[in-house]
Design an enzyme around this catalytic site. Structure first.
Site, PDB file in Angstrom:
ATOM      1  NE  ARG A  71      56.436  42.280 -23.165  1.00  0.00           N
ATOM      2  CZ  ARG A  71      56.197  42.183 -24.461  1.00  0.00           C
ATOM      3  NH1 ARG A  71      55.527  43.138 -25.089  1.00  0.00           N
ATOM      4  NH2 ARG A  71      56.629  41.132 -25.137  1.00  0.00           N
ATOM      5  CG  HIS A  72      60.735  41.763 -21.091  1.00  0.00           C
ATOM      6  ND1 HIS A  72      60.788  41.974 -22.453  1.00  0.00           N
ATOM      7  CD2 HIS A  72      59.873  40.735 -20.914  1.00  0.00           C
ATOM      8  CE1 HIS A  72      60.013  41.114 -23.070  1.00  0.00           C
ATOM      9  NE2 HIS A  72      59.442  40.335 -22.178  1.00  0.00           N
ATOM     10  N   GLY A  73      62.029  45.298 -21.464  1.00  0.00           N
ATOM     11  CA  GLY A  73      62.207  46.086 -22.682  1.00  0.00           C
ATOM     12  C   GLY A  73      62.274  45.222 -23.934  1.00  0.00           C
ATOM     13  N   GLY A 336      58.378  42.143 -15.019  1.00  0.00           N
ATOM     14  CA  GLY A 336      57.846  40.863 -15.448  1.00  0.00           C
ATOM     15  C   GLY A 336      57.652  40.827 -16.955  1.00  0.00           C
ATOM     16  CB  ALA A 379      59.281  49.377 -22.132  1.00  0.00           C
TER      17      ALA A 379
END
Length: 455
Positions: A71-73, A336, A379
């Site tokens: 997952r994005h930060g 993602g 994250a």
């Protein structure tokens, strides 16, 4: 009207009396949780691999392939969340005239509203650090795979925060890893990272169907939320009719954003007790459960396309190893969303409670497995590691797999062990690998059905 300096003094006092980590609320922020909530040791040492990091590698085994879905930060609030916060803040400003008897409202009216709609979910500086540090820890955990001149395939959703997270991950690996001499491009792959957007059945019957969120809406109107609503209205000296669950939730989320983005305890946190936080966490988890988790089968089955792609690459690595060929894709990292990981983990059967999450069973779910903040914080990462093992008793033991969620080993359902033979793992998920077809799963019914019963 109370002088501005008095309001500022109250704001300062609120900050001084609140204990660290947002007054003990930080464990209840759901999908807006810091990654440090699941790995507290990172607060003092962001590059630490944590307790027991050395004993995870199977004996006499060499890693062949790593597949990571991230997952994005840490990100900024969306434009919609900023608008709602602006609406609440404006109400407090308009009522500032009677603020002398309402110190919490005065302090929050004086709070500088610095969020702008243009930030709209973009990656925050902390989010870049999240990714850079995750990359460095991953390389330290699997040095053989992250060695120089190994090929890195880096993909992302088309969202800006994901593309920037992918670039930050690559930066975290440093200039010493040249990956064959070519600069690693971040490939956009929405078909895998945003499969939900491409699933017509999910979009029509869940995403765009208000009735699908009936449990979420019922909880917003239920006794637990009503109690929180009345308490916040009282603290802000507002008529309860002027507040709703969405506005209260955005106040709570502002507490979470200030901690995650700026590492400060926001005065908005002062409105909530730990009990309030548990109620608001459940509201967030209800939405995740019914929109991305076990609520409807299509939520998880839409992720079959990603699940099968993972195993296709693992299969290819096994075949290349058996043929004594170099592994063509030793490192596959894809960035993602929480909405990418949550359905995939549900498809695999993780964090499933015996009883579904409902508006009416909040108290019975105090110890639930499905807590989104523990599963998909900023994250978050799900990592498949394929190993080739020597000195095995049987040929099927030659290829083994481990699964890590947020850098911790997950036990496999079929064995309750943290290492599985690749053959056993494929056998356990045989039906999903052979009979879950994205096109068929996501096809809308021929008749015009929008009822939840269809799900």
């Amino acid at each position: 009207m109370a002088p501005r300096w008095e309001a500022a003094l109250v704001l300062l006092l609120l900050l001084l009396v609140l204990p660290p980590a947002s007054a003990g609320l930080s464990g209840y922020f759901g999908t807006k949780s810091r990654y440090e909530e699941v790995n507290p040791h990172l607060v003092s040492d962001p590059l630490s691999l944590g307790p027991g990091a050395g004993g995870s590698l199977p004996a006499s085994c060499t890693p062949l392939q790593l597949r990571a879905v991230l997952r994005h930060g840490t990100r900024y609030p969306t434009a919609g969340q900023v608008r709602r916060l602006g609406e609440l803040h404006s109400r407090l400003l308009r009522r500032a005239a009677g603020a002398a008897a309402c110190p919490a409202a005065a302090a929050l009216a004086d709070w500088p509203m610095w969020y702008e709609e243009s930030l709209d979910g973009r990656l925050a500086p902390q989010g870049r650090r999240d990714m850079e540090q995750l990359a460095r820890r991953m390389a330290a955990r699997f040095p053989a795979l992250f060695a120089a001149r190994r090929r890195l395939a880096l993909a992302s959703s088309s969202k800006h925060r994901c593309l920037q997270s992918g670039a930050a991950f690559r930066r975290g690996l440093g200039p010493s890893l040249d990956f064959g001499g070519d600069e690693v491009e971040v490939e956009v792959n929405d078909s895998l990272m945003r499969f939900f957007d491409h699933c017509a059945k999910f979009v029509a019957l869940v995403e765009d169907n208000d009735a699908a969120m009936c449990q979420v809406n019922a909880f917003k109107e239920g006794p637990e939320m009503k109690k929180v609503l009345e308490k916040v209205a009282s603290a802000l000296c507002l008529p309860v009719e002027e507040l709703n669950a969405d506005l209260v939730q955005v106040a709570f989320l502002t507490c979470s954003y200030e901690l995650a983005i700026k590492n400060v305890t926001s005065p908005w946190c002062s409105l909530f007790s730990e009990e309030d936080a548990k109620v608001l966490e459940y509201l967030n988890d209800l939405k995740q459960y019914w929109k991305r988790g076990y609520g409807y089968d299509i939520n998880s089955r839409s992720s079959c396309i990603l699940f099968q792609d993972i195993f296709q690459h693992l299969d290819k690595a096994v075949e290349e190893s058996k043929s004594s060929k170099p592994i063509s894709s030793p490192l596959i990292v894809q960035v993602g969303h929480a909405e990418t990981l949550q359905p995939l983990l549900a498809l695999m059967g993780y964090f499933k409670d015996d009883e579904p999450l409902l508006a009416s069973n909040y108290a019975r779910h105090a110890e639930r497995k499905f807590r989104s903040g523990r599963i998909v914080p900023y994250a978050a990462n799900l990592v498949f590691v394929l190993y080739h093992c020597d000195h095995v008793n049987a040929s099927q033991e030659e290829y083994q797999v481990q699964l890590l969620l947020n850098e911790k080993l997950l036990s496999f359902h079929h064995s309750n062990e943290t290492t599985s033979t690749y053959m056993d793992l494929k056998h356990y998920y045989k039906d999903l690998l052979e009979n879950c077809h994205f096109k068929e799963e996501c096809e809308l019914p021929k008749v015009n059905v929008t009822a939840v019963d269809e799900l």
